[in-house]
Design an enzyme around this catalytic site. Sequence first.
Site, PDB file in Angstrom:
ATOM      1  N   ASP A 191       0.761  -1.244   0.000  1.00 59.12           N
ATOM      2  CA  ASP A 191       0.000   0.000   0.000  1.00 59.12           C
ATOM      3  C   ASP A 191       0.800   1.308   0.000  1.00 59.12           C
ATOM      4  OD1 ASP A 191      -1.655  -2.133   0.561  1.00 59.12           O
ATOM      5  OD2 ASP A 191      -2.584  -1.225   2.311  1.00 59.12           O
ATOM      6  N   GLU A 206       3.047  -9.628  11.374  1.00 57.48           N
ATOM      7  CA  GLU A 206       2.749  -9.119  10.029  1.00 57.48           C
ATOM      8  C   GLU A 206       4.042  -8.707   9.309  1.00 57.48           C
ATOM      9  OE1 GLU A 206       0.042  -5.810  10.134  1.00 57.48           O
ATOM     10  OE2 GLU A 206      -0.392  -5.889   7.985  1.00 57.48           O
TER      11      GLU A 206
END
Length: 417
Positions: free
Chosen positions: A163, A390
Amino acid sequence: MNKHIKKAQKILIGNRKKGYTLPTNNKLYPAQWNWDSAFIALGYSYFNLNFALKEIKTLLDGQWKDGMIPHILFHNTDTNYYPNHTAWNCGNKIRSSGITQPPILVSILREILDKNKITNIQKKEIKKFIIKIKKSHEWFIKYRDPKKTGLVSILHPWESGYDNSSLWDEPMKKVKIEKNIQYKRADNKVVNPEHRPLNIDYDRYVTIKNDLRKKKYDPKKIFKTALFNVVDIGFNSIFLKANKDLIILLKKFNIDSAKISNYIKITEKSILKFFDKKKETFFSYDLRNKKKIFIPSITNYLILYADIKNSKINNILIKNLKKHNLKEKYFFSSIKPNHQTFEEKRYWRGPVWINCNWFICKGLINKDEKYSKKIKESTIRLVEKKGFHEYYSCKNGKPMGANNFSWSAALYLDLIN
Ligand code: DGY
């Protein structure tokens, strides 16, 4: 069984809902994400093939009529995620986002089929999957490469999956933020905001989303008029590999593959034009603003995963990859640490991501087996030492973002096997 394998399986099962799996259990991502789901299916295939196939089926159930597989499926509409199903306001049978994500599903399916015994009943279901996936690849070719250049565009940074990568800094600067934009972020309340994109990034993400929504996600129209239109080399590497894997499965299941074969030929030629000989690197291209993007992102190396038959370029890439974060403790920082945009902790602007290591590890198996093994072992060690998070600091392995992260668990199961 090694305790980490047990833990990885427990994470996947713990994040599992009815027929699909959340990327994490901490409310950061309370839905089904496209490429997360594919990685997750690979993880399940090592201990529960039915769950793997069900994960894929549920993702494909969300396919739009035109063929697009959305990047998010909102099975549960009662969450505090933003942008939620009302903010997107679209979907076919399942409420969804109006954009897509890297098409890795077919490559994952091929890996699963290579390693598992499949019953006749499963074969029938898998054939249906392949037909749907083919339709999604044709969607990419038709709507994201209308001039048939061999390379497809992404129309929102979220479509890349990385992103807030500094790859998008320049094209994003050109996106004029909507006047009086109003929305409420939820992500930075769930995890440390220092590890997440900035508000100004979100202003632009939402501006682009609102523009796509205003145009009713009409694929022809948005290709021409989207506020963000980039030909990303990482995304196209994944798509090229995906098309190659699709051909293999189409042949196996006696489905026509001519159109995809032709497209691969065009891609193989075109992609080489995105290699800068002097700089010895692949670049991406901002189609809207007609500008080359030279940012040292690890995703530029996904071309190794695409398996282009050009050993000269592959060797140059491997030589440079070995210098990507030579001075840091852990492979591979998402952005090269000596670049001015590198940030140790901020999402895709520096941290190590297990899926990137996985792509590169796979891509190197037939090119530099020793290096591939080194990356694999370093990635396994990182996860075993720091847990299934993550992302991680490349400097000291500090875990960041969400914990109990499904794809880190799933890809660990693949790397260790
Ligand atoms: C998020 O919400 O941060 C996701 O990455 C968007 O897909």
